[in-house]
Scaffold this motif. Structure first.
Motif, short mmCIF file in Angstrom:
data_model
loop_
_atom_site.label_atom_id
_atom_site.label_comp_id
_atom_site.label_asym_id
_atom_site.label_seq_id
_atom_site.Cartn_x
_atom_site.Cartn_y
_atom_site.Cartn_z
N THR A 83 -5.52 -1.47 -5.03
CA THR A 83 -4.55 -2.10 -4.13
C THR A 83 -5.14 -2.27 -2.74
O THR A 83 -4.93 -3.30 -2.08
CB THR A 83 -3.27 -1.24 -4.06
N LYS A 84 -5.87 -1.27 -2.28
CA LYS A 84 -6.50 -1.34 -0.95
C LYS A 84 -7.43 -2.53 -0.86
O LYS A 84 -7.40 -3.30 0.10
CB LYS A 84 -7.25 -0.03 -0.70
N TYR B 242 0.83 -1.20 0.00
CA TYR B 242 0.00 0.00 0.00
C TYR B 242 0.87 1.25 0.00
O TYR B 242 0.58 2.23 -0.70
CB TYR B 242 -0.92 0.00 1.22
#
Length: 443
Positions: free
Chosen positions: A353-354, A263
């Motif tokens: 991505t989260k 992240y």
């Protein structure tokens, strides 16, 4: 004779030292620690961080004072002639201006006062350094997982070879009894042939496992950064690693998304895109710099510049340079628009991505829990399969059951043995995956 003995002793000592250098005795923790310092990827990542630090300094120096010096020496092999009518009578006369040789030396100090691109570039260099350091951290996590998997694969192949050899001895004993029974008319030739097939299959599996073990050792050496022919002795057993890697606390550990290395890498990628927008905007700002120059000149028809009587003529200059962009045919506008679109894409990737990291953490916890459950089930099934196979052996020896029933029990045992060994490896491997998913730092 004495010299000959000394020579032999020296070569013997060299061979012993070389052998010691090409062998290692490692626990899993020691292997991980060694790989973090010596693996190919770890060394490359550290070098990338060093390069990034030099890039930051290189960028910083753009805004620092610069001093340049220059010395020019000229020797006219044939001096230029100027023609002019100085009397106005239409007759040109020839003149030679200047001396045949001259020296010009000067020193210039320049200082950048303002440049928007420089300020953005300095921020970008620092962001690049942060990305390199994060890449080094990511490499450490991947190196740990690679070493754990390679170490575990070796132990699994060793365990498989051990089990196969034990199965071979059991089958060999049954085969001897079957042959004796056939010779005495108590069993059929088919019984003997069935166990001969099992013997050949086991021997093939042993040879295949030995080859896989050799490859697994080479893979671990690569993960450690060793030559592939380095002799390794692993001090941890598969059973001890299963016990050590069974940690139910990991299943309830809080997942800190903002601290996850992937992240943070995605955030830095977005930051680089934001800086690109700022860079394109800064190109429309003026650039201001100042310089001061000092120089001296010497003239002579002969090379007399090192004589004390040589005359030198000094000069000095102070200047300010201002460069203001006015019109770029809308090229800068198009570049700024591209940078903004790339920034929007980086925002989308950051959100992706989260979501992926949250899902990966949940999935890794589920897989790790399943590996523990499968291990317990495989352990229970193996005990049952061993008991069934032993009972079938007794029944076969007493003539109560057929070779087919015993072969079924043996195949079931072999399957459960393989499942049990694989379940032990899965616990080790799934824990390594979960540690990475939770971003547990390498110790």
């Amino acid at each position: 004779m004495k010299k000959y003995i000394l020579t032999l002793s020296f070569f013997a000592f060299s061979i012993v030292v070389k052998a010691q250098e090409q062998s290692q005795q490692l626990s899993l923790d020691e292997a991980i620690k060694y790989a973090l310092e010596n693996s190919y990827n770890a060394i490359a990542a550290k070098n990338d961080s060093k390069v990034a630090k030099e890039i930051v300094w290189e960028t910083t120096t753009i805004g620092l004072p610069k001093i340049d010096a220059a010395v020019d020496y000229q020797n006219f092999l044939k001096q230029p002639i100027t023609v002019a009518d100085i009397n106005g009578d239409g007759v040109d006369e020839e003149f030679v201006f200047g001396t045949k040789q001259n020296v010009n030396a000067n020193v210039t100090l320049t200082q950048l006062l303002f440049d928007g691109s420089y300020l953005v570039g300095l921020q970008s260099a620092k962001t690049f350094l942060k990305i390199s350091e994060q890449a080094e951290e990511k490499t450490a996590l991947l190196t740990r997982e690679a070493v754990i998997n390679a170490y575990g694969n070796i132990l699994v192949t060793e365990k498989n070879i051990e089990i196969l050899k034990r199965n071979k001895e059991v089958n060999r004993r049954i085969l001897r009894e079957a042959r004796a029974g056939y010779e005495n008319g108590l069993s059929e030739l088919e019984d003997v042939e069935q166990f001969e097939i099992i013997e050949g299959t086991i021997e093939n599996n042993i040879r295949a496992s030995i080859r896989l073990r050799d490859i697994a050792y080479k893979m671990l050496n690569i993960a450690l950064g060793n030559p592939t022919n380095t002799t390794l002795t692993l001090t941890d057993s598969l059973e001890s690693l299963v016990l050590k890697n069974t940690n139910l606390n990991l299943l309830v550990q809080h997942f800190n998304l903002n601290n996850h290395i992937d992240y943070r890498i995605a955030e830095n990628d977005r930051e680089t895109k934001r800086l690109m927008v700022q860079l394109e905007k800064s190109k429309s700002l003026p650039r201001l710099s100042v310089f001061i120059n000092y120089g001296t000149q010497g003239f002579s028809n002969n090379f007399s510049f090192f004589n004390s009587t040589q005359s030198w003529f000094q000069s000095s200059l102070l200047g300010v340079s201002l460069n203001v962009p006015i019109f770029s045919s809308f090229g800068s506008k198009a570049k700024t628009a591209q940078a903004k679109i790339n920034l929007e894409t980086a925002d989308i990737r950051l959100q992706e991505t989260k979501q992926k990291l949250n899902l990966a953490a949940e999935s890794a916890k589920s897989d790790y829990q399943l590996s523990i459950d499968n291990y317990q089930t495989a352990k229970k099934n193996l005990n049952l399969a061993e008991r069934i196979e032993k009972k079938q052996q007794i029944k076969f020896n007493e003539g109560i059951t057929t070779s087919f029933d015993l072969l079924q029990a043996q195949n079931q045992l072999y399957t459960q043995q393989n499942n049990f060994v694989q379940s032990m490896l899965n616990i080790i491997a799934k824990k390594a995956t979960l540690e990475n998913a939770l971003n547990i730092p390498v110790k």
